[in-house]
Motif scaffolding. Structure first.
Motif, PDB file in Angstrom:
ATOM      1  N   ASN A  39       0.814  -1.209   0.000  1.00  0.00           N
ATOM      2  CA  ASN A  39       0.000   0.000   0.000  1.00  0.00           C
ATOM      3  C   ASN A  39       0.849   1.262   0.000  1.00  0.00           C
ATOM      4  N   LEU A  40       0.179   2.368  -0.305  1.00  0.00           N
ATOM      5  CA  LEU A  40       0.765   3.704  -0.240  1.00  0.00           C
ATOM      6  C   LEU A  40      -0.006   4.518   0.780  1.00  0.00           C
ATOM      7  N   PHE A  41       0.709   5.295   1.570  1.00  0.00           N
ATOM      8  CA  PHE A  41       0.075   6.148   2.562  1.00  0.00           C
ATOM      9  C   PHE A  41       0.633   7.559   2.400  1.00  0.00           C
ATOM     10  N   THR A  52      -1.905  16.000  11.768  1.00  0.00           N
ATOM     11  CA  THR A  52      -2.095  15.550  10.400  1.00  0.00           C
ATOM     12  C   THR A  52      -3.306  16.282   9.859  1.00  0.00           C
ATOM     13  N   LEU A  53      -3.112  17.067   8.812  1.00  0.00           N
ATOM     14  CA  LEU A  53      -4.186  17.880   8.256  1.00  0.00           C
ATOM     15  C   LEU A  53      -5.036  17.089   7.272  1.00  0.00           C
ATOM     16  N   VAL A  54      -4.405  16.325   6.404  1.00  0.00           N
ATOM     17  CA  VAL A  54      -5.098  15.539   5.386  1.00  0.00           C
ATOM     18  C   VAL A  54      -4.355  14.221   5.237  1.00  0.00           C
ATOM     19  N   SER A  55      -5.094  13.138   5.007  1.00  0.00           N
ATOM     20  CA  SER A  55      -4.437  11.856   4.762  1.00  0.00           C
ATOM     21  C   SER A  55      -5.196  11.083   3.699  1.00  0.00           C
ATOM     22  N   CYS A  56      -4.486  10.200   3.041  1.00  0.00           N
ATOM     23  CA  CYS A  56      -5.075   9.361   1.998  1.00  0.00           C
ATOM     24  C   CYS A  56      -4.185   8.133   1.829  1.00  0.00           C
ATOM     25  N   SER A  57      -4.785   7.022   1.474  1.00  0.00           N
ATOM     26  CA  SER A  57      -4.018   5.816   1.208  1.00  0.00           C
ATOM     27  C   SER A  57      -4.740   4.966   0.179  1.00  0.00           C
ATOM     28  N   THR A  58      -4.092   3.899  -0.233  1.00  0.00           N
ATOM     29  CA  THR A  58      -4.728   2.986  -1.179  1.00  0.00           C
ATOM     30  C   THR A  58      -5.801   2.151  -0.506  1.00  0.00           C
ATOM     31  N   LEU A  59      -5.917   2.233   0.795  1.00  0.00           N
ATOM     32  CA  LEU A  59      -6.957   1.502   1.523  1.00  0.00           C
ATOM     33  C   LEU A  59      -8.273   2.266   1.588  1.00  0.00           C
ATOM     34  N   HIS A  67      -3.327  -1.344  -4.888  1.00  0.00           N
ATOM     35  CA  HIS A  67      -1.963  -1.866  -4.827  1.00  0.00           C
ATOM     36  C   HIS A  67      -0.967  -0.721  -4.659  1.00  0.00           C
ATOM     37  N   SER A  68       0.302  -1.087  -4.571  1.00  0.00           N
ATOM     38  CA  SER A  68       1.363  -0.086  -4.472  1.00  0.00           C
ATOM     39  C   SER A  68       2.099  -0.006  -5.804  1.00  0.00           C
ATOM     40  N   ASN A  69       1.355   0.387  -6.865  1.00  0.00           N
ATOM     41  CA  ASN A  69       1.969   0.513  -8.180  1.00  0.00           C
ATOM     42  C   ASN A  69       1.780   1.931  -8.698  1.00  0.00           C
ATOM     43  N   LYS A  70       2.246   2.195  -9.918  1.00  0.00           N
ATOM     44  CA  LYS A  70       2.231   3.555 -10.446  1.00  0.00           C
ATOM     45  C   LYS A  70       0.822   4.071 -10.675  1.00  0.00           C
ATOM     46  N   GLU A  71      -0.100   3.210 -11.114  1.00  0.00           N
ATOM     47  CA  GLU A  71      -1.478   3.661 -11.344  1.00  0.00           C
ATOM     48  C   GLU A  71      -2.130   4.084 -10.033  1.00  0.00           C
ATOM     49  N   ALA A  72      -1.925   3.301  -8.993  1.00  0.00           N
ATOM     50  CA  ALA A  72      -2.465   3.649  -7.673  1.00  0.00           C
ATOM     51  C   ALA A  72      -1.809   4.926  -7.147  1.00  0.00           C
ATOM     52  N   ALA A  73      -0.530   5.101  -7.418  1.00  0.00           N
ATOM     53  CA  ALA A  73       0.179   6.295  -6.966  1.00  0.00           C
ATOM     54  C   ALA A  73      -0.406   7.545  -7.609  1.00  0.00           C
TER      55      ALA A  73
END
Length: 119
Positions: A39-41, A52-59, A67-73
């Motif tokens: 994942n990406l966080f 923490t003002l704003v957060s986002c992840s692949t979850l 996933h943790s790939n370029k499209e998800a990024a």
């Protein structure tokens, strides 16, 4: 004798070196990237107040690629930029988290820039 490289320790050293130079304020917070194998966080952090003002992840539910790939990024980078712009955060300092500015980390940065964040 050749010694085995401790990759985790090397990444921690790089992150500490980056964090010596980079700090987020209320006017210009820090966009922090954490990349795991799955994942990406992303977080936009005010280091002075410790918030923490704003957060986002692949979850998150609005992210389609889990996933943790370029499209998800790319997807996560645009979402974090939109959330930050909703909270009137226009400029940030990019913290690559000890990772090399290449691949997934580079895609996050380019997507956030295209969505309107300045750094």
């Amino acid at each position: 004798m050749v010694k085995k490289i401790n990759r985790k320790a090397e990444k921690t050293r790089r992150h500490i070196r980056v964090r010596r130079k980079i700090s987020g304020t209320e006017q210009c917070p820090r966009l922090c990237v954490y990349r795991s194998n799955r994942n990406l966080f992303l977080q936009v952090i005010d280091d002075v107040a410790g918030n923490t003002l704003v957060s986002c992840s692949t979850l998150d539910k609005e992210v389609k690629n889990k996933h943790s790939n370029k499209e998800a990024a790319r997807e996560v980078g645009t979402i974090i930029a939109k959330k930050a712009l909703e909270k009137n955060i226009k400029t940030v300092v990019f913290d690559r988290g000890g990772c090399i500015y290449h691949g997934v980390v580079k895609e996050v940065a380019e997507a956030a820039r295209e969505a309107g964040l300045e750094f």
